[in-house]
Motif scaffolding. Structure first.
Motif, short mmCIF file in Angstrom:
data_model
loop_
_atom_site.label_atom_id
_atom_site.label_comp_id
_atom_site.label_asym_id
_atom_site.label_seq_id
_atom_site.Cartn_x
_atom_site.Cartn_y
_atom_site.Cartn_z
N MET A 307 -39.43 -17.37 9.41
CA MET A 307 -38.70 -18.65 9.46
C MET A 307 -39.45 -19.75 8.69
O MET A 307 -39.21 -20.94 8.90
N ARG A 308 -40.33 -19.33 7.80
CA ARG A 308 -41.07 -20.28 6.96
C ARG A 308 -41.65 -21.41 7.81
O ARG A 308 -41.43 -22.59 7.60
N LYS A 309 -42.45 -21.01 8.78
CA LYS A 309 -42.95 -21.96 9.79
C LYS A 309 -43.83 -23.05 9.19
O LYS A 309 -43.86 -24.18 9.70
N HIS A 310 -44.55 -22.75 8.11
CA HIS A 310 -45.42 -23.76 7.51
C HIS A 310 -44.61 -24.85 6.82
O HIS A 310 -44.90 -26.04 6.96
N VAL A 316 -41.05 -31.38 9.64
CA VAL A 316 -41.07 -32.13 10.90
C VAL A 316 -42.03 -33.31 10.79
O VAL A 316 -41.72 -34.43 11.22
N ARG A 317 -43.19 -33.08 10.21
CA ARG A 317 -44.16 -34.16 10.04
C ARG A 317 -43.62 -35.26 9.13
O ARG A 317 -43.80 -36.44 9.39
N ASP A 318 -42.96 -34.85 8.04
CA ASP A 318 -42.38 -35.83 7.13
C ASP A 318 -41.33 -36.67 7.84
O ASP A 318 -41.26 -37.90 7.66
N TRP A 319 -40.50 -36.01 8.64
CA TRP A 319 -39.47 -36.75 9.40
C TRP A 319 -40.12 -37.73 10.36
O TRP A 319 -39.68 -38.87 10.49
#
Length: 342
Positions: A307-310, A316-319
């Motif tokens: 799920m391309r977790k990185h 999420v951090r950018d958001w």
């Protein structure tokens, strides 16, 4: 164009071709060179190099570490890729990428850092995601030491003079005793509560072996009445890039500003050796006051995890950062403090 993957220092013919390529690169760095395989810091960490080959000529180089499920070529402060400007850039990048993916095997994360002057569109087309990072302060040493000094902030110049007036003297480490004293400063610095440090400390043996690699590294000592109170390690590629690699200092002498003087003496020395650019290894306020230009670093990363977790974590951090920026300043400050970012 083909590629070759190396896991040890090359034979004489390949070494010569490698160095011939570096002679044509604008600002080669230490970790672009064959000496990458001599680094004691990388023992047991599976260092490798991929060479792009145009016949017998080396057209490009990328070096890195293969650690478990991750392959990384450089750091956010340290690109380790270069391409001969006289060669076909696309073909060279393709050969480097193919070699890197062969080295990576089934690794879930493959990361390459580069300077903006060397964009990697071939990597991007293969699925590597491009991201611009804050980068490093970079000084143009070709101007000469005096011109560089004049670009320092007023308080930086004042602190350098303050250190000199208060008896701080800087010298190159020349003897085993110098290196041993430098290691004691490094060891004490590792134990300080002033900052959180990642990774295990280097042993005295590893520290000494690294300091002895003087073709590509210089260790500067700041002394007060003969006592070593701070050290700075610089990496270099002759004729190319000068890099500030590591600094350690004793807390009780920080008020005498030894670190400013260490950086300045390193710059003076680099100018005298014909080195053309100096990367200070970051862009935080202490470094910005040395003048120069903040040059971003680009990260190209291939996330092959479930799920391309990185990539998802980055999104999420950018958001979260964007949401914080939209808050009223007072609320943003409170939230950042709660998150431990203030």
């Amino acid at each position: 164009m083909t590629f070759q993957i190396l896991h040890k220092f090359p034979d004489a013919d390949r070494e010569k071709a490698w160095r011939d390529c570096l002679a044509r690169v604008e600002f080669p760095s230490h970790y672009d060179t064959p000496e990458y395989f001599l680094e004691p810091y990388f023992t047991g960490r599976k260092p490798f190099a991929v060479l792009a080959l145009d016949g017998d000529a080396v057209a490009g180089i990328v070096t890195g570490l293969h650690e478990g499920n991750r392959v990384h070529c450089g750091l956010p402060s340290r690109p380790q890729i270069c391409v001969d400007p006289a060669k076909d850039a696309s073909a060279t990048q393709r050969a480097l990428m193919q070699g890197l993916l062969e080295e990576a095997g089934g690794a879930e994360l493959v990361t390459v850092f580069t300077w903006p002057s060397l964009e990697l569109p071939v990597f991007a087309a293969r699925g590597f995601r491009r991201r611009q990072l804050p980068g490093n302060v970079v000084l143009d040493l070709s101007q000469g030491a005096d011109a560089v000094f004049k670009q320092f902030s007023k308080d930086r110049r004042r602190n350098i003079r303050f250190a000199e007036k208060n008896g701080i003297e800087v010298q190159l480490a020349m003897t085993p005793q110098d290196i041993a004293e430098a290691y004691e400063v490094y060891r004490a610095w590792r134990q300080t509560d002033r900052k959180e440090l990642q990774g295990a400390a280097f042993t005295a043996e590893v520290f000494e072996r690294a300091a002895q690699l003087t073709n590509n590294r210089r260790l500067f000592l700041a002394r007060l009445s003969g006592k070593v109170v701070a050290i700075n390690i610089f990496r270099l590629c002759p004729g190319g890039l000068f890099e500030s690699a590591a600094n350690s200092s004793l807390d009780e002498f920080m008020h005498l500003k030894p670190n400013e003087l260490l950086q300045w003496r390193g710059i003076e020395w680099a100018c005298s050796q014909g080195l053309r650019r100096h990367s200070l290894g970051g862009s935080h306020p202490f470094l910005v006051r040395f003048g120069g230009t903040v040059v971003p670093i680009l990260r190209y990363r291939l996330d092959r995890s479930l799920m391309r977790k990185h990539d998802l974590r980055d999104a999420v951090r950018d958001w979260g950062r964007e949401t914080l920026r939209k808050m009223p300043p007072a609320l943003e400050k409170k939230v950042r403090r709660w998150l431990g970012e203030d």
